[in-house]
Write an enzyme that holds these catalytic residues in place. Structure first.
Site, short mmCIF file in Angstrom:
data_model
loop_
_atom_site.label_atom_id
_atom_site.label_comp_id
_atom_site.label_asym_id
_atom_site.label_seq_id
_atom_site.Cartn_x
_atom_site.Cartn_y
_atom_site.Cartn_z
N ALA A 189 0.92 -1.28 -0.03
CA ALA A 189 0.08 -0.04 0.08
C ALA A 189 0.99 1.46 0.06
O ALA A 189 0.66 2.23 0.79
CB ALA A 189 -0.95 -0.19 1.04
N VAL A 245 2.03 -11.26 2.89
CA VAL A 245 1.50 -12.43 1.85
C VAL A 245 2.68 -13.51 2.05
O VAL A 245 3.98 -13.11 2.08
CB VAL A 245 1.62 -11.70 0.46
N ALA A 327 11.37 11.09 -9.63
CA ALA A 327 12.06 11.81 -10.84
C ALA A 327 12.74 12.96 -10.49
O ALA A 327 13.56 13.40 -11.25
CB ALA A 327 10.92 11.70 -11.81
N HIS A 451 -8.54 34.56 -5.49
CA HIS A 451 -9.97 34.32 -5.02
C HIS A 451 -10.91 33.80 -6.27
O HIS A 451 -10.93 35.08 -6.89
CB HIS A 451 -10.29 35.15 -3.84
C1 LIG Z 1 4.37 3.17 -11.71
C2 LIG Z 1 5.49 4.25 -11.22
C3 LIG Z 1 5.01 5.44 -11.21
C4 LIG Z 1 5.86 6.55 -10.69
N1 LIG Z 1 5.47 7.73 -10.69
C5 LIG Z 1 6.13 8.82 -10.07
C6 LIG Z 1 5.77 10.00 -10.24
O1 LIG Z 1 4.57 10.27 -10.27
N2 LIG Z 1 6.53 10.83 -9.63
C7 LIG Z 1 7.98 10.69 -9.57
O2 LIG Z 1 8.74 11.58 -9.18
N3 LIG Z 1 8.44 9.35 -9.81
C8 LIG Z 1 7.46 8.44 -9.97
N4 LIG Z 1 8.10 7.26 -10.01
C9 LIG Z 1 9.27 6.83 -9.94
C10 LIG Z 1 10.39 7.31 -11.08
O3 LIG Z 1 9.90 6.61 -12.28
C11 LIG Z 1 11.83 7.11 -10.77
O4 LIG Z 1 12.01 7.70 -9.61
C12 LIG Z 1 12.55 7.57 -11.99
O5 LIG Z 1 12.14 7.24 -13.21
C13 LIG Z 1 14.14 7.47 -11.50
O6 LIG Z 1 14.79 8.03 -12.60
P1 LIG Z 1 16.29 7.50 -13.25
O7 LIG Z 1 16.68 8.35 -14.31
O8 LIG Z 1 17.21 7.48 -11.96
O9 LIG Z 1 16.05 6.01 -13.67
P2 LIG Z 1 15.24 5.34 -14.60
O10 LIG Z 1 13.93 6.05 -14.92
O11 LIG Z 1 14.67 3.92 -14.08
O12 LIG Z 1 16.01 5.14 -15.89
C14 LIG Z 1 17.39 4.63 -15.83
C15 LIG Z 1 17.59 4.31 -17.29
O13 LIG Z 1 18.92 3.74 -17.59
C16 LIG Z 1 18.89 2.76 -18.39
N5 LIG Z 1 19.89 1.81 -18.08
C17 LIG Z 1 20.06 1.40 -16.87
N6 LIG Z 1 21.55 0.66 -16.88
C18 LIG Z 1 21.83 0.60 -18.31
C19 LIG Z 1 23.05 0.52 -18.79
N7 LIG Z 1 24.10 -0.25 -18.27
N8 LIG Z 1 23.28 0.85 -20.05
C20 LIG Z 1 22.49 1.61 -20.69
N9 LIG Z 1 21.38 2.11 -20.19
C21 LIG Z 1 21.06 1.41 -19.01
C22 LIG Z 1 17.49 2.06 -18.04
O14 LIG Z 1 17.16 1.12 -19.06
C23 LIG Z 1 16.54 3.34 -17.94
O15 LIG Z 1 16.24 3.77 -19.11
C24 LIG Z 1 6.94 6.12 -10.58
C25 LIG Z 1 7.65 4.80 -10.66
C26 LIG Z 1 6.82 3.92 -11.13
C27 LIG Z 1 7.25 2.38 -11.46
#
Ligand SMILES: Cc1cc2nc3c(=O)[nH]c(=O)nc-3n(C[C@H](O)[C@H](O)[C@H](O)COP(=O)(O)OP(=O)(O)OC[C@H]3O[C@@H](n4cnc5c(N)ncnc54)[C@H](O)[C@@H]3O)c2cc1C
Length: 475
Positions: A189, A245, A327, A451
């Site tokens: 949750a 679970v 993000a 407002h």
């Molecule tokens: C269902 C869901 C909903 C979400 N909603 C939100 C939201 O509303 N707001 C929010 O802030 N966050 C949200 N998040 C979290 C958010 O998606 C992550 O915090 C964010 O994407 C992290 O960014 P990042 O660039 O660190 O990693 P990622 O987005 O995971 O990107 C990493 C990238 O690196 C690539 N990669 C990895 N290793 C290699 C390699 N060795 N060579 C080449 N490429 C590689 C991967 O393929 C990927 O494309 C959500 C997550 C999920 C699962």
């Protein structure tokens, strides 16, 4: 094309692609390597957030909320509709189109900012080299003055609940269902479990959410969490707390699961089971022997406050490093690092990171909860304003929830702002700005708010801190 760059970024998610763009803006030569492949086998920039997280989930949350409001709320506005029917295929087509537009936008942004986008797997070698393996197995080695690791995270899987991608699924699968499951189970949750549970509940699923912890949303201010729990219950989300679970298995076209709570063991059958128990840093195949980059005990890449790893010229940002997996946190880290590499100022204020849960009502907060302030021993005061007293919220038929501010008693500094209600995720922007500027509640009290707007709730909550609210009774 030269294989030598000032900066090579591994990962084009919301941490990596902004780092690459800012490096380009800083006139550095930059390449960004990403291996993300969608279910149809096509490469796409944007990482988890754009392809399988923030964006597709918000697209479905919006569509499903409109569906539910059209069914249950339009009549109150005097809008009479015939039979409301769900066209899930059209809803999913819209979700996919939004994702495609947004991920395609990154390619355009790369081009405009001089970023060389490369699709394939990147691995850091000693000496700040990156070897890129393309889909056809061909390899190319990039030499970089600086490497930014932005490899993100991946869903945690449970051994006793074996993922098959069809019946026992992760959050990405659950965003791409092509039929509404009659009975949906969600393990966890947390933010993702509640958002996905809300989507499918609104579209007609019977949703059971199983949460091992006894406390609902422990990271959220508990006044807000209690209010949220009430609303979710009313919406028909069956949230079972303290429910661990133990195992699950696919039987025919359903999933049988066993969970234990204080009363003992229980069985449950669902048509789909979403495992949403959190995410772990993803670093598989990222680091060759001898790079000097260290992982901590939980698998996060070790960095300092400015995202430097222990290896000169190697940085790491986003979900792959400590801090909340969000993000916008990754984005700010990526931009900071690209600025530091260029010799500019760069800093992330880790104390002021907003969080949003995009349920209805929405939940958003920044800073400390009342419980955290209490535990810190600092004397504090609290003010709250209910959306029931907001003209705009009433006009929107969304008078649920409240804005709440926790402030220091001694110097009036705002310590935390917590909102549950309409557009909470938008309202929190003002709160973040206020806290970034170390605002007092008096600063917010003396700031004029238009407002009738929802933002008046923040204004009134600030007034309520000193028992000076105008539009609600001060307690
Ligand atoms: C269902 C869901 C909903 C979400 N909603 C939100 C939201 O509303 N707001 C929010 O802030 N966050 C949200 N998040 C979290 C958010 O998606 C992550 O915090 C964010 O994407 C992290 O960014 P990042 O660039 O660190 O990693 P990622 O987005 O995971 O990107 C990493 C990238 O690196 C690539 N990669 C990895 N290793 C290699 C390699 N060795 N060579 C080449 N490429 C590689 C991967 O393929 C990927 O494309 C959500 C997550 C999920 C699962």
């Amino acid at each position: 094309m030269s294989d030598s760059f000032d900066v090579v970024v591994i990962g084009a998610g919301p941490a990596g692609y902004p780092a690459a763009i800012r490096a380009g803006q800083n006139k550095l030569s930059v390449a960004c390597v990403d291996e993300w492949k969608n279910f149809d086998g096509t490469y796409a920039f944007g990482g988890t957030c754009l392809n399988a997280g923030c964006i597709p989930s918000k697209a479905l949350l919006e569509s499903s909320e409109l569906f539910q409001r059209a069914k249950d709320e339009f009549a109150v506005h005097g809008i009479k509709l015939g039979d409301i029917k769900l066209d899930l295929a059209a809803m999913q087509k819209r979700r996919a189109a939004i994702v495609k537009t947004m991920t395609g936008g990154i390619t355009a942004l790369f081009k405009a900012n001089g970023v060389v986008g490369i699709q394939g797997h990147g691995q850091l070698l000693p000496g700040n080299k990156v070897v890129v393996t393309a889909a056809d197995g061909s390899q190319r080695t990039l030499q970089a003055k600086n490497v930014i690791l932005a490899s993100g995270s991946t869903p945690i899987r449970l051994k006793t609940v074996p993922h098959d991608g069809k019946f026992i699924v992760d959050s990405w699968n659950a965003l791409e269902f092509d039929a509404v499951p009659a009975r949906l189970g969600v393990i966890g949750a947390g933010v993702i479990g509640l958002e996905l549970g809300s989507v499918w509940r609104r579209l007609g699923s019977e949703v059971t959410v199983l949460e091992a912890l006894e406390n609902f949303l422990p990271m959220v201010d508990q006044t807000i969490a209690k209010e949220a729990q009430r609303h979710f219950k009313k919406q028909g989300l069956d949230i079972k707390l303290g429910a661990k679970v133990l195992r699950a298995e696919v039987k025919g076209a359903a999933v049988d699961l066993v969970y234990a709570d204080a009363q003992g063991e229980h069985q449950l059958q669902v048509d789909k089971l979403v495992v949403a128990v959190g995410r772990r840093p993803f670093t598989e195949g990222l680091l060759a022997e001898g790079t000097g980059v260290e992982l901590d005990a939980r698998g996060f890449i070790q960095v300092d406050d400015h995202c430097r790893t222990g290896t000169t010229g190697v940085w790491a940002v986003g979900d792959a490093v400590r801090g909340p997996m969000l993000a916008h946190k990754g984005k700010e880290e990526g931009v900071m690092v690209a600025d530091l590499i260029a010799g500019h100022f760069g800093e992330v204020n880790y104390k002021v990171i907003p969080s949003v849960i995009y349920t209805a009502p929405e939940i958003a907060w920044v800073g400390q909860t009342e419980e955290q302030v209490k535990a810190s021993g600092r004397a504090y005061k609290v003010g709250a304003f209910p959306f029931a007293a907001s003209g705009r919220a009433r006009a929107m038929e969304a008078g649920q929830g409240m804005a709440k501010i926790v402030a220091a008693k001694d110097d009036d500094e705002v310590l935390g702002i917590h909102v549950i209600g309409p557009m909470a995720g938008e309202l929190i922007g003002e709160a973040v700005l206020a806290m970034e500027y170390s605002a007092s509640t008096e600063d917010i009290q003396r700031t004029m708010h238009a407002h009738p707007t929802l933002s008046e709730a923040i204004h009134e909550a600030a007034l309520a801190v000193d028992k000076k609210a105008i539009d609600s009774i001060n307690r």
